[in-house]
Write an enzyme that holds these catalytic residues in place. Structure first.
Site, mmCIF file in Angstrom:
data_model
loop_
_atom_site.group_PDB
_atom_site.id
_atom_site.type_symbol
_atom_site.label_atom_id
_atom_site.label_comp_id
_atom_site.label_asym_id
_atom_site.label_seq_id
_atom_site.Cartn_x
_atom_site.Cartn_y
_atom_site.Cartn_z
ATOM 1 N N ASP A 97 33.831 77.835 61.834
ATOM 2 C CA ASP A 97 32.982 78.828 61.191
ATOM 3 C C ASP A 97 31.536 78.322 61.118
ATOM 4 O O ASP A 97 31.299 77.167 60.752
ATOM 5 C CB ASP A 97 33.524 79.045 59.763
ATOM 6 N N GLU A 139 31.512 78.911 66.217
ATOM 7 C CA GLU A 139 30.840 80.213 66.005
ATOM 8 C C GLU A 139 29.348 79.963 65.781
ATOM 9 O O GLU A 139 28.965 79.362 64.785
ATOM 10 C CB GLU A 139 31.435 80.919 64.783
HETATM 11 C C1 NOJ Z 1 31.496 83.728 59.306
HETATM 12 C C2 NOJ Z 1 32.797 84.407 59.007
HETATM 13 O O1 NOJ Z 1 33.263 85.028 60.168
HETATM 14 C C3 NOJ Z 1 32.555 85.362 57.870
HETATM 15 O O2 NOJ Z 1 33.647 86.207 57.641
HETATM 16 C C4 NOJ Z 1 32.200 84.568 56.639
HETATM 17 O O3 NOJ Z 1 31.868 85.442 55.605
HETATM 18 C C5 NOJ Z 1 31.017 83.637 56.910
HETATM 19 N N1 NOJ Z 1 31.117 82.943 58.159
HETATM 20 C C6 NOJ Z 1 30.899 82.605 55.822
HETATM 21 O O4 NOJ Z 1 31.918 81.658 55.942
#
Ligand code: NOJ
Length: 550
Positions: A210, A279
């Site tokens: 993430d 990501e």
């Molecule tokens: C990206 C995640 O996909 C999302 O759902 C989340 O709210 C944020 N990162 C914070 O972790």
């Protein structure tokens, strides 16, 4: 029994390259205990569906212990399962069943921040002098009491929250209850890498990381400059979010991350054939950063890119420009693409497919996605052509939506429960009278059992296309070269080990003829589209495609 790592197997270290990864949002996949919320036992029960699609792997969004302020992206214990989702034994069962079905398991590590209820933060905030006082990003206020700089939280307001015990601010890029870990501290790095080892020992095959480009911040806490309005775009935050007004030079994207990612990779390489996809949330520098993180073979294998998650409809130009930009930014790198996920409006709605064309549009988009150079994520329900659900304000769960309502309704509309059987209670998702988010009737009418066996359904087309793709290594690992990029026509070639597969698409509701590139092409069968080729032309009915080997 624990699913332990089996050193006797001879794994394919490259399995992730060109893999199709099915994203499971555990709250909404399958409820096994009747509380209206999905869980791990539910995932195990439904894995045959994933296997029937022919996906290579699953990515399970977070199921760790969490107060669920951001629905699991706020972790309070990295090495346990939230009781809402089951037990660690239930997770072992997910792995065992997935592996039995030939599916790899990737889990979602959220290590840029923790929950404010994590023991590390509880200790860190208890005083300025404690063993973990520097585990988060703390700063004194300016003399006038305001935050140390202009950094903004993606979820609204300043990225700094005041703590009256320490009389200091702490950094949070998301909710105030998601304090940012201070990765500059080597002890923090060790602690999160221990969590990585914990899950690797349980048998996971990889990780989705993430917000990987948020791991480090500028230690001088310099202000982000303003971004010229013409450079703003809404690919990582909605247009109404002032987060888009800044050039994020200092709150994220710091070069220090490269060394940490090497440490991370070294841990992955202690085990055979583990893959990670990072990501990268950045509207300005996303591809460049993806290039840095996936180069050299010593950091991430893949980065998850946002280029096709933006509100702007997918056009041939967008596809070609994005692929070319990625190749330029990351000649040695590898991307992972998605059209939908748990954070964005489902693509059939986001890109404005009309009711009449929706199924044809969904099928064509699947073929475009699954022939991109890169790996691919498909998001649960996408294989049914599901639309974005319209959630009433009183049913809203997502704090992001509550903050920006009604201009941005948050992410609940793409997180509604999966629909399995239109005749069963809650479409087969749950035995509860009320599910955590409502299930739209229109979704129910498109449930798995409704579509199954109907050759012209979106579901059967996903299955067909995934199996077609599997037989063609060029579509999995090949290079990409563009032949036609017009307003609605797109032709590219994927090539691998001496074989080329030509892919031609008509992204419109009108029939289209496109020039057939020179070459000795043999039309391929079994992909489910009605395109043909004759007399130097590719003839494509509305929303259709044609594939040939050369
Ligand atoms: C990206 C995640 O996909 C999302 O759902 C989340 O709210 C944020 N990162 C914070 O972790």
């Amino acid at each position: 029994m624990n699913a332990v790592f089996d050193s006797a197997a001879a794994p394919d270290k490259d399995w992730w390259r060109g893999a199709v990864i099915y994203q499971i949002y555990p709250r909404s996949f399958q409820d096994s205990n009747g509380d209206g919320i999905g869980d791990l036992k539910g995932i195990t029960a439904r894995l045959p569906h994933v296997a029937s699609l022919g996906a290579d792997a699953i990515w399970i969004s977070p199921f760790f212990t969490s107060p669920m302020k951001d629905f699991g992206y706020d972790v309070s214990d990295y090495t346990d399962v939230d009781p809402m989702f089951g037990t660690i034994g239930d997770f072992d069962a997910v792995i065992a069943e997935a592996h039995r079905l030939g599916i790899k398991v990737m889990i979602d590590l959220v290590i840029s921040h923790t929950s404010d209820q994590h023991a590390w933060f509880v200790e860190s905030r208890s005083s300025r002098i404690n063993a973990k006082s520097d585990w988060y990003v703390w700063s004194d206020p300016k003399p006038d009491g305001t935050p140390p700089n202009n950094w903004l939280s993606i979820f609204g307001g300043s990225a700094w929250a005041w703590d009256p015990t320490r009389m200091q601010y702490y950094l949070h890029n998301f909710l105030t209850s998601q304090p940012d870990l201070n990765m500059h501290n080597p002890h923090v790095q060790e602690a999160v890498l221990d969590a990585v080892r914990f899950w690797l020992k349980r048998g996971v095959d990889g990780f989705r990381l993430d917000t990987i480009n948020f791991y480090f911040h500028d230690q001088h806490l310099r202000d982000n400059p303003a971004l010229a309005p013409e450079r703003r775009n809404a690919s990582t935050a909605p247009a109404v979010n002032p987060y888009n007004f800044q050039d994020h030079l200092y709150d994220k994207n710091q070069p220090d991350n490269l060394e940490f990612l090497k440490r991370f990779r070294a841990v992955l390489d202690e085990f055979p054939a583990i893959a990670a996809v990072g990501e990268v949330g950045d509207s300005q520098y996303g591809l460049e950063i993806a290039g840095q993180y996936t180069s050299g073979g010593d950091k991430m294998q893949m980065c998850y890119a946002f280029e096709f998650l933006a509100p702007e409809p997918l056009t041939p130009t967008l596809v070609a420009d994005t692929q070319k930009a990625f190749q330029e930014a990351a000649p040695e790198g590898w991307a992972c693409w998605a059209f939908s996920n748990h954070d964005v409006v489902r693509h059939v709605s986001r890109w404005g497919a009309t009711v009449a064309d929706r199924a044809a549009f969904a099928k064509l988009m699947a073929a475009v996605l699954m022939t991109q150079r890169g790996s691919v994520c498909i998001y649960q329900g996408e294989e049914l052509g599901l639309t974005e659900a319209d959630i009433a304000f009183e049913d809203l769960q997502d704090p992001y939506g509550i903050q920006f309502w009604p201009e941005f309704k948050g992410r609940d509309g793409c997180r509604t429960p999966m629909v399995w059987d239109s005749l069963a209670k809650q479409s087969g998702f749950s035995a509860a009278d009320k599910t955590w988010l409502p299930i739209p009737v229109e979704h129910s009418l498109n449930a798995v059992h409704v579509q199954e066996g109907h050759e012209d359904s979106v579901l059967e087309q996903y299955r067909r296309f995934l199996h077609f793709r599997r037989t063609l290594p060029a579509l999995i690992k090949g290079e990409i070269a563009f032949h036609t990029v017009s307003e609605t026509g797109l032709v590219y070639a994927r090539s691998f080990a001496g074989e080329t597969v030509l892919c031609a698409f008509n992204i419109s509701a009108e029939p289209l003829d496109l020039p057939l590139p020179d070459g000795d092409w043999q039309a391929l069968e079994g992909h489910g589209f009605a395109g043909t080729a004759e007399g130097g032309k590719i003839r494509l009915p509305a929303w259709s495609a044609w594939f040939a080997r050369g």
